[in-house]
Design an enzyme around this catalytic site. Structure first.
Site, PDB file in Angstrom:
ATOM      1  N   GLU A 162       2.656   1.394   4.885  1.00  0.00           N
ATOM      2  CA  GLU A 162       1.861   2.182   5.833  1.00  0.00           C
ATOM      3  C   GLU A 162       2.287   1.958   7.274  1.00  0.00           C
ATOM      4  OE1 GLU A 162      -2.399   1.824   5.303  1.00  0.00           O
ATOM      5  OE2 GLU A 162      -2.345   3.320   3.711  1.00  0.00           O
ATOM      6  N   HIS A 204      13.554  -9.292 -16.844  1.00  0.00           N
ATOM      7  CA  HIS A 204      13.862  -8.659 -18.130  1.00  0.00           C
ATOM      8  C   HIS A 204      13.598  -7.154 -18.114  1.00  0.00           C
ATOM      9  CE1 HIS A 204      14.444 -12.586 -20.089  1.00  0.00           C
ATOM     10  NE2 HIS A 204      13.553 -12.981 -19.198  1.00  0.00           N
ATOM     11  N   LYS A 260      -5.106  14.358   1.970  1.00  0.00           N
ATOM     12  CA  LYS A 260      -6.558  14.282   2.189  1.00  0.00           C
ATOM     13  C   LYS A 260      -7.124  15.624   2.656  1.00  0.00           C
ATOM     14  CE  LYS A 260      -7.534   9.389   3.015  1.00  0.00           C
ATOM     15  NZ  LYS A 260      -7.956   8.373   3.992  1.00  0.00           N
TER      16      LYS A 260
END
Lengths: 421, 421
Positions: B277, B298, B412
């Site tokens: 951010e 792995h 948003k």
């Protein structure tokens, strides 16, 4: 069946280019459907029936039923390809009548191992050591810790009846089982760990946990038939493989797989391994990362929208809800400023959030959507086969061997030397 | 104190270049130590004493003590900056005498919310809604769900005594608390969510969980003094900020933060948000990803060693073990092929794995090591302050505003429109 939708507003890979690439790889698709001779040691997963046919299913279910009679907790000792697929399904579905599953053999942290041991006390324990190559430290050491724990609790003889091992025929693990009287089942010799979702390696622990492995293999088998029937221009796996390679060539070096259901978190780990190990070689390959939305929209979201242009995004969208997927937001009890959501269904709010996110992200990068029918065993079977086959195609298009992992030797050799092996 | 070690075998950023860059940013460092006027609304964290001084500590401890008297489970309703820091510490330390902590407000998934609600039944519940801007859907809807749950269980009046809100002064959340008689504490008005680790936002839930917040703030304060005293050439945060920017300029677009202790998993989430951010804007910024070793060796390991050259790595290494960090691998009970590890200490095996991994990875990319003293509250305080200050410097060097997040508006706005807000 899965569907694949493409939003590519900036025409990074226009449909004409995609179709041209599909055509170009039509012969490859046919070779992959048959399985190339040079990968014969690694293609045991290509026909679901080879390792997850009726006979194996019946045996896995029978074995699981006998374990479920006594076990209250079942410890899966495995790392990477030896636990990711089973964990993906078990942690997402968690059947109410299942045995509790605990994971070990995936860490060298004493803290994590001590924590794991604490969860076992007072419960009837059964362990399953899964290791193709029984040289890896994590399962090797965890197996010993747990074996000795069982012997302390039950005595050597009774402990032996609580131990199941999954290893390749002729392996040192098989010899150990024969000597000590542990149950032993076969790790497919012709499949690498990350491709073993449809085999005893994962079917047995899934069945112990109460997963419907019949439905899982049915989903995989239907996906196999579909993908093997579809010609290049209509082949879903080839299209996905072609798209990711075209984006890679255009400079997108990261694929972000995201979903709006947090219970996909462990499936994400399986997917990351599949693509990271299959394609991350010869200084090539898309870096596979994952986004658990909506939570990570509040952390990664800013970067995805506005940060360095590195990634394209693949959304995994779930079409039908399961029984635990409904919750209505009650009407306003107090004036909390969210009255516009009174009586709304969280499933719908979450879907609206997906739509808004995809629309926003597609302004700056190509966005693929893989729509899966539901998050049940049947559809996990579809997903496992789809991604395995797509990964095979994708690695071939990229020009790497999708089935080896030579890079992991670099630290392993140093480690074995340091530990005096 | 933290130390920073650099392995850069291919001389991507030779020491002479680093020193030159440190010199070049000496004036910036001094300005950042003071705090620039243009960020005055966002620098409340720069002096630990402002929001985590003696007075606030005493109040947080008093509040926590009163909650701990009745609560068996404490629900933190918050997302991103409103829960990551507390969760990082609580999930890593989990004090034996702590109240059980449950997380909500970080999802729109009905499945996840239903699961969360099930964990509360039969227990004494207390909730803490944390929201700087009380418009975010996840905490807003979870708060309503949990408020109504409390009212059903305890009745309206008694429920009100089990609700604590953390919001900015003058916010709609504060007005709601005044009207309904909920306890209210202050979310710092001059700190963005991701920088609030050292404030009521996180100190109160940590204290409820039994974390020693006095030690935490002490660690932060000592880190603040150290970093503010160190001149440019010796400044640990500036060196880290300079190195990551030099690597970025040289084409390394991804920073991989890794550690060999799985309990750092939630700290990783905090770190990812902080950097994603703060720097992911203006088509800039290192993509922050994390590696939970040894498990992800792995899965991701192959890519790190041999895949597309995208990343440099920062290892977070822990110097001293805690009380749960010791476990000896017993001698061989049966011939399992791991006799070379008989009697070895997992802490040491894990360290050997770290050494081997770093040596292998440093062949192909720069590897930094941040050594932290231990994984206790005091050292988490050091880490929070160190990374916050380094992130501030790093964003400034990159040329972005480290304190805004304009990109999250894109989805948003679309979402609010779709939901009829």
């Amino acid at each position: 069946m899965l569907t694949l939708n493409v939003l590519d507003q900036n025409e990074i890979a226009p449909e004409s280019l995609v179709r041209q690439s599909l055509e170009q790889h039509a012969a490859l698709l046919e070779r992959c459907k048959q399985g190339q001779a040079r990968y014969e040691d690694s293609l045991g997963w290509l026909c679901v029936d080879e390792w997850a046919g009726e006979k194996q299913l019946a045996k896995a279910e029978q074995l699981a039923a006998s374990i479920r009679k006594t076990a209250e907790v079942f410890v899966i000792i495995g790392v990477g390809g030896s636990n990711n697929a089973a964990r993906a399904v078990i942690e997402a579905i968690r059947p109410a009548n299942g045995v509790e599953i605990v994971y070990a053999g995936n860490t060298l942290s004493a803290y994590a191992l001590n924590d794991m041991l604490k969860t076992l006390d007072g419960k009837e324990v059964y362990i399953n050591c899964i290791a193709k190559n029984f040289e890896t430290l994590e399962p090797g050491t965890s197996f010993r810790v747990l074996r000795q724990y069982l012997v302390r609790r039950y005595g050597k003889e009774k402990a032996a009846k609580r131990i199941l091992c999954t290893g390749t025929q002729g392996s040192s693990l098989e010899r150990l089982c024969v000597r000590e009287g542990y149950a032993f089942i076969q790790f497919p010799g012709n499949i690498g760990g990350r491709f073993t979702a449809l085999s005893y390696v994962h079917l047995v622990p899934m069945a112990v946990a109460g997963i419907d492995i019949g439905a899982l293999t049915k989903g995989a088998l239907e996906m196999e038939r579909t993908l093997k029937a579809q010609p290049a221009q209509d082949n879903l796996a080839l299209r996905y493989a072609v798209l990711r390679n075209l984006y890679f060539q255009k400079g997108y070096k990261v694929e972000l797989l995201s979903a709006f259901e947090p219970r996909l978190a462990w499936f994400f780990k399986w997917w990351e391994q599949l693509f990271a190990e299959s394609e991350g070689k010869d200084a090539q390959g898309l870096l596979p990362i994952t986004g658990e939305y909506t939570e990570q929209l509040h952390s990664l979201g800013q970067f995805v929208q506005d940060g360095t242009h590195l990634m394209f995004e693949t959304f995994l969208d779930v079409k039908e809800r399961g029984e635990n997927d409904s919750l209505i937001l009650g009407g306003t009890d107090v004036d909390d400023g969210f009255d516009y959501l009174d009586g709304k269904d969280f499933w719908e709010i979450n879907k609206a959030s997906f739509d808004a996110t995809r629309e926003a992200h597609s302004q700056v990068m190509p966005c693929l959507t893989l729509e899966v029918g539901a998050l049940d065993a049947y559809h996990y079977g579809q997903l496992f086969y789809f991604f395995a086959f797509a990964c095979y195609l994708s690695g071939e298009i990229l020009g790497v061997n999708p089935f080896d992992q030579p890079g992991v030797e670099a630290y392993k050799n140093r480690l074995f030397a340091a530990l005096g092996k």
